[in-house]
Design a protein around this motif. Structure first.
Motif, PDB file in Angstrom:
ATOM      1  N   GLY A 352     -63.750  89.099  93.232  1.00 20.95           N
ATOM      2  CA  GLY A 352     -62.213  88.976  92.326  1.00 20.95           C
ATOM      3  C   GLY A 352     -62.512  89.685  91.154  1.00 20.95           C
ATOM      4  O   GLY A 352     -61.764  90.126  90.315  1.00 20.95           O
ATOM      5  N   LEU A 454     -58.765  85.237  99.385  1.00 21.80           N
ATOM      6  CA  LEU A 454     -58.534  86.573  98.883  1.00 21.80           C
ATOM      7  C   LEU A 454     -58.078  87.483 100.170  1.00 21.80           C
ATOM      8  O   LEU A 454     -56.886  88.759  99.577  1.00 21.80           O
ATOM      9  N   ASP A 458     -52.615  83.606  97.073  1.00 22.12           N
ATOM     10  CA  ASP A 458     -53.347  82.054  96.813  1.00 22.12           C
ATOM     11  C   ASP A 458     -52.648  80.999  96.574  1.00 22.12           C
ATOM     12  O   ASP A 458     -53.717  80.226  96.470  1.00 22.12           O
ATOM     13  N   GLY A 521     -55.841  88.725  96.999  1.00 21.32           N
ATOM     14  CA  GLY A 521     -56.947  90.027  96.515  1.00 21.32           C
ATOM     15  C   GLY A 521     -55.687  91.554  96.822  1.00 21.32           C
ATOM     16  O   GLY A 521     -56.083  91.742  95.070  1.00 21.32           O
TER      17      GLY A 521
END
Length: 554
Positions: A352, A454, A458, A521
């Protein structure tokens, strides 16, 4: 809609919003192999001993076990640092190929072997290519298990055919402790009294991967690397057998993150693709027909790669296998971006954070182009009242109107395309980074803040609303839409004010809908870019650097 098409659409819409241009790039068409290298023919039309023979021997062996009584099935477990494999004495095939570093919900590793009914043999089944002299289906195994803990340790499993048939086969699989590659050696012997002709095939299938069913883990079309080019097969339209001739490096079944590839070891190998039971694909490497005299032996070497589409692992496997990662139209930009992402992960320890750093570096590198675009758009906005006056005065004389508008641009040193051309330069970079992130197995189960994976949306929590049961609430997509609203509100608008007001609210909603199911991601990457763009615009405005000074070059 594929990730690449959605990425291109997203970039095009962002360009429309920020700079008043609409540029929609078409999806890259899949390569069509040379007709001389690919042929799809019905099974019955091919001779029994051809390299891609009828499939009656191979497909039949993959679909049916012998009905005659056989010895009890034996299994052998092979465990290395990265793979746990189970081999069976029936067909000398794989029953499981688990990737230990990539676990799923039950704690087991991702299994690249599709679940097989009891009457089917699985991957690494071998065919002789001859209906008269079929390859043996029962094997003795030289050990009950093989454990390779050290990274440099190697070990082998030898499977030897049972029975006294004229065609005998031994299959040796050699493993290394830290590798997803296994060497496959086939040794054939004519133990009969008559000559025979065989055209051996080593297969993977039917099917690929037993795991969760979502867009990112569904199988992609069967793919081969032939004469330095990617060849894909549309399984839905495939009739008979697709045969790819030439310099074959590998043939593979894959999804976005993992692959099972058969690597060619002998020259003259041919890649074939056919449909198995339940329309599941079967790939194989076939070798040219060869004659075996009584007592004569033939040894062939192949290799198997079953693992993640990780650049380092693919490179270590050899055979041009890094080309299995398809990064789209802008591959030459996306591949370095992927290496940069991995490098930043090594520095930061979190993917991240690495995505945020990639976005920041991109903004710094493209700052001059962004500033140029914003200055041009600000200048265009300031000229709108004068352009409107010219339009009203010469509404019945379009040619004269165009001449006066262009003269106005020249007088103030404004290039009407100055806001769009720099953005066009940036689009390949945006899409290259986007494709690098969408194809990166490194995103698999990578954590960041509240995000558990990712490679997935989410899903901060689930909701039950209006008939929706356990519907995921993707907070990151909401943040992304909010950042787009703020970015759009700050950007100079040169169009009709009423239309601009509609777009101000409509486009963020459209993007939220489009990004709702994207891997987190990718959404994080887009969100960070929007936030940095807002900060960049605010800083330029505060510094007075959006005021056009002097002629603006094209």
């Amino acid at each position: 809609m594929s990730t690449q098409v959605r990425a291109l659409l997203a970039v095009a819409l962002a360009t429309l919003i920020l700079f008043g241009g609409q540029y929609l790039l078409p999806r890259r068409p899949e390569e069509t192999p040379d007709p001389s290298k690919k042929e799809a023919v019905p099974a019955a039309a091919k001779p029994a001993a051809s390299p891609s023979s009828d499939g009656s021997s191979l497909s039949g062996r993959l679909q049916e076990r012998e009905t005659s009584p056989r010895a009890p099935e034996r299994e052998v477990i092979v465990e290395t640092g990265v793979v746990k494999a189970i081999l069976t004495s029936r067909g000398g095939a794989l029953k499981s190929w688990q990737l230990k570093p990539y676990s799923v919900a039950d704690g087991q590793g991702v299994d690249l072997v599709a679940l097989q009914p009891e009457d089917l043999t699985g991957p690494l089944t071998v065919s002789s290519g001859s209906a008269e002299q079929p390859a043996p289906l029962d094997f003795d195994i030289d050990k009950a298990q093989l454990n390779l803990r050290g990274s440099s340790e190697t070990g082998s499993i030898l499977l030897s055919s049972r029975g006294n048939g004229p065609l005998q086969l031994s299959k040796r699989l050699t493993f290394k402790g830290n590798s997803y590659r296994a060497e496959v050696e086939l040794s054939w012997k004519n133990a009969g009294k008559e000559p025979m002709t065989i055209a051996p095939e080593l297969a993977w299938g039917p099917g690929f991967y037993s795991g969760r069913d979502d867009r990112r883990t569904r199988p992609l079309p069967p793919t081969s690397w032939v004469d330095g080019h990617r060849v894909t097969d549309d399984l839905g339209g495939l009739q008979g057998i697709a045969t790819h001739k030439g310099q074959v490096s590998w043939t593979a079944l894959q999804n976005l993150y993992f692959a099972a590839a058969l690597l060619s070891g002998d020259k003259g190998s041919v890649a074939t693709v056919r449909k198995g039971p339940q329309e599941r694909p079967i790939i194989s490497l076939a070798t040219p027909a060869q004659s075996l005299q009584p007592g004569e032996e033939l040894t062939q070497r192949f290799a198997l790669y079953g693992g993640p589409k990780d650049i380092d692992q693919l490179k270590a496997a050899g055979s041009d296998l890094t080309n299995i990662v398809d990064l789209g139209w802008f591959d030459t930009l996306a591949r370095p971006a992927l290496h940069l992402l991995r490098f930043l992960h090594r520095l930061s320890g979190n993917y991240g954070v690495a995505i945020i750093l990639v976005s920041l570096l991109q903004k710094v590198a493209l700052h001059p182009l962004t500033a140029k675009s914003l200055r041009s758009m600000q200048a265009m906005k300031s000229l709108q009242p004068k352009i409107a006056a010219i339009t009203e005065r010469l509404k019945n004389n379009p040619q004269k109107k165009q001449q006066e508008v262009m003269a106005l641009y020249r007088k103030h040193g404004v290039n009407p395309l100055g806001g769009c051309l720099p953005m066009l330069v940036q689009i390949p970079i945006f899409v290259a980074l986007y494709n690098a992130l969408s194809s990166s197995v490194e995103m698999w189960q990578a954590h960041f803040l509240w995000i558990k994976d990712l490679s997935q949306p989410d899903a901060l929590f689930t909701i039950n609303l209006w008939g929706l049961q356990n519907y995921p609430f993707n907070l990151l997509a909401i943040f992304m839409g909010g950042s787009m609203f703020l970015q759009q509100k700050m950007s100079p608008s040169v169009g009709d004010p009423q239309q601009a007001q509609i777009m101000l609210y409509m486009m963020p909603v459209m993007f939220i809908v489009m990004f709702w199911t994207f891997p987190s991601g990718l959404v994080l990457y887009w969100l960070v870019n929007n936030v940095l763009q807002v900060g960049q615009q605010h800083w330029l405005q505060k510094q007075g650097k959006l005021t056009l000074r002097g002629p603006e070059a094209a």
